[in-house]
Motif scaffolding. Structure first.
Motif, PDB file in Angstrom:
ATOM      1  N   LEU A 135      38.136  48.944 -11.928  1.00  0.00           N
ATOM      2  CA  LEU A 135      38.217  50.315 -12.438  1.00  0.00           C
ATOM      3  C   LEU A 135      36.825  50.884 -12.709  1.00  0.00           C
ATOM      4  CD1 LEU A 135      41.221  49.907 -14.925  1.00  0.00           C
ATOM      5  CD2 LEU A 135      41.271  50.871 -12.610  1.00  0.00           C
ATOM      6  N   LYS A 136      35.964  50.089 -13.309  1.00  0.00           N
ATOM      7  CA  LYS A 136      34.586  50.537 -13.577  1.00  0.00           C
ATOM      8  C   LYS A 136      33.859  50.872 -12.281  1.00  0.00           C
ATOM      9  CE  LYS A 136      34.058  47.719 -17.768  1.00  0.00           C
ATOM     10  NZ  LYS A 136      33.368  46.526 -18.348  1.00  0.00           N
ATOM     11  N   LEU A 137      34.080  50.049 -11.272  1.00  0.00           N
ATOM     12  CA  LEU A 137      33.402  50.242  -9.988  1.00  0.00           C
ATOM     13  C   LEU A 137      33.832  51.534  -9.300  1.00  0.00           C
ATOM     14  CD1 LEU A 137      31.724  49.173  -7.556  1.00  0.00           C
ATOM     15  CD2 LEU A 137      33.794  47.936  -6.834  1.00  0.00           C
ATOM     16  N   LEU A 138      35.126  51.841  -9.336  1.00  0.00           N
ATOM     17  CA  LEU A 138      35.661  52.954  -8.548  1.00  0.00           C
ATOM     18  C   LEU A 138      35.589  54.299  -9.254  1.00  0.00           C
ATOM     19  CD1 LEU A 138      38.858  51.280  -7.037  1.00  0.00           C
ATOM     20  CD2 LEU A 138      36.579  51.448  -6.032  1.00  0.00           C
ATOM     21  N   ARG A 139      35.523  54.269 -10.568  1.00  0.00           N
ATOM     22  CA  ARG A 139      35.579  55.526 -11.322  1.00  0.00           C
ATOM     23  C   ARG A 139      34.431  56.452 -10.919  1.00  0.00           C
ATOM     24  NH1 ARG A 139      37.261  53.607 -15.856  1.00  0.00           N
ATOM     25  NH2 ARG A 139      39.405  54.340 -15.571  1.00  0.00           N
ATOM     26  N   GLY A 140      34.772  57.733 -10.644  1.00  0.00           N
ATOM     27  CA  GLY A 140      33.772  58.726 -10.291  1.00  0.00           C
ATOM     28  C   GLY A 140      33.483  58.820  -8.803  1.00  0.00           C
ATOM     29  N   HIS A 141      34.225  58.069  -7.974  1.00  0.00           N
ATOM     30  CA  HIS A 141      33.995  58.068  -6.527  1.00  0.00           C
ATOM     31  C   HIS A 141      35.246  58.509  -5.775  1.00  0.00           C
ATOM     32  CE1 HIS A 141      30.099  55.921  -6.722  1.00  0.00           C
ATOM     33  NE2 HIS A 141      30.636  55.314  -7.771  1.00  0.00           N
ATOM     34  N   THR A 142      35.032  58.965  -4.542  1.00  0.00           N
ATOM     35  CA  THR A 142      36.153  59.212  -3.640  1.00  0.00           C
ATOM     36  C   THR A 142      36.611  57.860  -3.105  1.00  0.00           C
ATOM     37  OG1 THR A 142      35.299  61.383  -2.995  1.00  0.00           O
ATOM     38  CG2 THR A 142      36.898  60.338  -1.513  1.00  0.00           C
ATOM     39  N   VAL A 143      37.901  57.546  -3.292  1.00  0.00           N
ATOM     40  CA  VAL A 143      38.389  56.195  -3.010  1.00  0.00           C
ATOM     41  C   VAL A 143      39.457  56.222  -1.913  1.00  0.00           C
ATOM     42  CG1 VAL A 143      39.544  54.159  -3.969  1.00  0.00           C
ATOM     43  CG2 VAL A 143      37.929  55.472  -5.387  1.00  0.00           C
ATOM     44  N   TRP A 144      39.277  55.337  -0.937  1.00  0.00           N
ATOM     45  CA  TRP A 144      40.252  55.122   0.128  1.00  0.00           C
ATOM     46  C   TRP A 144      40.790  53.702   0.012  1.00  0.00           C
ATOM     47  CZ3 TRP A 144      41.122  59.464   3.007  1.00  0.00           C
ATOM     48  CH2 TRP A 144      40.124  60.449   2.969  1.00  0.00           C
ATOM     49  N   VAL A 145      42.105  53.557   0.090  1.00  0.00           N
ATOM     50  CA  VAL A 145      42.745  52.241   0.080  1.00  0.00           C
ATOM     51  C   VAL A 145      43.163  51.957   1.520  1.00  0.00           C
ATOM     52  CG1 VAL A 145      44.630  50.842  -0.793  1.00  0.00           C
ATOM     53  CG2 VAL A 145      43.526  52.520  -2.297  1.00  0.00           C
ATOM     54  N   GLN A 146      42.473  51.019   2.172  1.00  0.00           N
ATOM     55  CA  GLN A 146      42.698  50.755   3.590  1.00  0.00           C
ATOM     56  C   GLN A 146      43.493  49.471   3.799  1.00  0.00           C
ATOM     57  OE1 GLN A 146      39.148  50.093   5.910  1.00  0.00           O
ATOM     58  NE2 GLN A 146      40.273  49.859   7.836  1.00  0.00           N
ATOM     59  N   THR A 147      44.580  49.572   4.572  1.00  0.00           N
ATOM     60  CA  THR A 147      45.348  48.405   4.973  1.00  0.00           C
ATOM     61  C   THR A 147      44.856  47.942   6.346  1.00  0.00           C
ATOM     62  OG1 THR A 147      47.088  49.522   6.257  1.00  0.00           O
ATOM     63  CG2 THR A 147      47.344  49.450   3.849  1.00  0.00           C
ATOM     64  N   HIS A 148      45.415  46.836   6.826  1.00  0.00           N
ATOM     65  CA  HIS A 148      45.100  46.443   8.198  1.00  0.00           C
ATOM     66  C   HIS A 148      45.747  47.422   9.170  1.00  0.00           C
ATOM     67  CE1 HIS A 148      49.070  44.477   8.354  1.00  0.00           C
ATOM     68  NE2 HIS A 148      48.742  43.818   7.245  1.00  0.00           N
ATOM     69  N   ASN A 149      45.399  47.320  10.434  1.00  0.00           N
ATOM     70  CA  ASN A 149      45.676  48.390  11.396  1.00  0.00           C
ATOM     71  C   ASN A 149      47.144  48.622  11.707  1.00  0.00           C
ATOM     72  OD1 ASN A 149      42.927  48.592  11.493  1.00  0.00           O
ATOM     73  ND2 ASN A 149      42.703  47.842  13.581  1.00  0.00           N
ATOM     74  N   PHE A 150      47.960  47.583  11.585  1.00  0.00           N
ATOM     75  CA  PHE A 150      49.392  47.738  11.865  1.00  0.00           C
ATOM     76  C   PHE A 150      50.160  47.271  10.636  1.00  0.00           C
ATOM     77  CE2 PHE A 150      47.063  46.958  15.777  1.00  0.00           C
ATOM     78  CZ  PHE A 150      47.408  48.084  16.509  1.00  0.00           C
ATOM     79  N   PRO A 151      50.120  48.072   9.573  1.00  0.00           N
ATOM     80  CA  PRO A 151      50.587  47.615   8.259  1.00  0.00           C
ATOM     81  C   PRO A 151      52.054  47.205   8.233  1.00  0.00           C
ATOM     82  CG  PRO A 151      50.253  50.005   8.273  1.00  0.00           C
ATOM     83  CD  PRO A 151      49.661  49.478   9.542  1.00  0.00           C
ATOM     84  N   SER A 158      39.900  41.048  13.018  1.00  0.00           N
ATOM     85  CA  SER A 158      40.120  41.814  14.248  1.00  0.00           C
ATOM     86  C   SER A 158      41.128  42.938  14.065  1.00  0.00           C
ATOM     87  CB  SER A 158      40.586  40.886  15.376  1.00  0.00           C
ATOM     88  OG  SER A 158      41.793  40.232  15.029  1.00  0.00           O
ATOM     89  N   ASN A 159      41.986  42.840  13.046  1.00  0.00           N
ATOM     90  CA  ASN A 159      42.990  43.880  12.820  1.00  0.00           C
ATOM     91  C   ASN A 159      42.613  44.824  11.688  1.00  0.00           C
ATOM     92  OD1 ASN A 159      43.357  42.111  10.690  1.00  0.00           O
ATOM     93  ND2 ASN A 159      45.589  42.286  10.696  1.00  0.00           N
ATOM     94  N   VAL A 160      41.331  44.840  11.320  1.00  0.00           N
ATOM     95  CA  VAL A 160      40.834  45.762  10.293  1.00  0.00           C
ATOM     96  C   VAL A 160      39.642  46.524  10.864  1.00  0.00           C
ATOM     97  CG1 VAL A 160      39.843  46.011   7.981  1.00  0.00           C
ATOM     98  CG2 VAL A 160      41.601  44.276   8.412  1.00  0.00           C
TER      99      VAL A 160
END
Length: 329
Positions: free
Chosen positions: A9-25, A95-97
């Motif tokens: 939480l400390k790391l992400l606060r104040g930033h634009t955040v994307w939660v990325q899954t692998h390519n074929f979730p 390979s799938n990310v």
């Protein structure tokens, strides 16, 4: 930083955040991303779920519809280099990310480490599901638990552990019990029991016709284009044969060969087996009980029959090399 959700939480606060899954979730990837998005939202951090590739599972489509999950393909998004990316259910260099723009500052995953990378936050644990890790964040932070979120995570655990029958850890059991109180278990049960499309039967039929069994090892090609998720489902199906404890399934995928390996042998590690078998012609890895891999188009053999013989020999030779077992031809 390692796994303390307060540090995340400390790391992400104040930033634009994307939660990325692998390519074929799959369901576990989507549930983990959705659960993490909710967890961050409850701590006043907005995020967007994204992936590069496409959704090829009916079970995931049903999750979108039932739980109102929004996950957007990467080519429809405007991601900047300075944005923060959190990888879930996958790791950088897999390979799938896809390596999308943005800074991969964090990774939460339940697979073995494929390649070391210095994330600013990481929670990498060998569990049956990534959903269990996210559920623990929610439980420990004592935030309210929405039914939709609990149901999605409950479903993610159920699907990735084959209804608590594969790769199970104590955390999966603990979080399954925790989520049961909040989830719509009836809905989850119906989703779990109706995750196959009619068109999938063709792949099952092809595997039945083409399967060859060597002692306890089943090897089968699905001789047409097949999505990753379907190959995995068929390998689970073949493993249910009473004479089979190791299953190797593969199918065409955009000119490549996509593999799914399953093992019920205590000393045969699926991830190590496929990595050894495809060494030099492809790549692969995964858990003790389940793994995946790929042979790219440039390493394919034109003659299917010759290719099948070579693949069979590579897996049987890998078992002999790694585990000292001679498999009858």
């Amino acid at each position: 930083m390692d796994n303390n959700w307060k540090d995340l939480l400390k790391l992400l606060r104040g930033h634009t955040v994307w939660v990325q899954t692998h390519n074929f979730p799959d369901p576990d990837a989507i549930a983990s991303a959705y659960g993490l998005q909710y967890f961050l939202k409850m701590h006043d951090i907005a995020s967007t779920i994204c992936y590069d590739g496409h959704v090829d599972k009916l079970s995931v489509t049903k999750m979108f519809d039932c739980f109102g999950i929004i996950a957007t393909a990467y080519d429809e998004l405007d991601i900047k280099e300075e944005d923060y990316v959190v990888l879930v259910d996958g790791q950088k260099f897999n390979s799938n990310v896809t390596d999308i723009p943005g800074d991969e500052v964090a990774c939460i995953d339940h697979h073995p480490i494929y390649r070391e990378y210095e994330y600013r936050y990481k929670d990498l644990r060998i569990t049956g599901s990534c959903s269990a890790i996210i559920a623990e964040y929610i439980m420990e932070s004592k935030i309210p638990v929405e039914e939709k979120v609990a149901s999605a995570l409950y479903y993610g655990i159920k699907m990735d552990t084959n209804s608590l029958n594969r790769g199970l850890s104590r955390l999966d059991i603990k979080m399954y019990d925790f989520l049961f109180e909040y989830a719509d278990s009836g809905l989850v049960g119906r989703m779990y029991n109706n995750s196959m499309e009619l068109s999938d039967l063709r792949a099952y039929g092809a595997a039945i016709q083409n399967v060859n069994i060597y002692d306890y090892v089943a090897v089968a090609r699905i001789p047409f284009e097949c999505e990753d998720a379907l190959v995995a489902m068929v390998s689970d199906f073949v493993l249910k044969l009473n004479v089979v404890t190791v299953a190797v399934l593969y199918a065409e995928k955009n000119g490549s060969l996509k593999f799914s390996v399953r093992s019920e042998e205590e000393d045969i590690h699926s991830g190590n087996l496929i990595a050894e078998a495809l060494d030099g012609i492809g790549s692969g890895g995964g858990h003790l009980e389940m793994a995946g891999g790929l042979i790219p188009p440039e390493n394919r053999i034109a003659d299917f029959e010759d290719e099948d013989y070579i693949i069979r020999d590579r897996f049987l030779d890998a078992i002999k090399k790694l585990y000292g077992r001679n498999i009858r031809d």
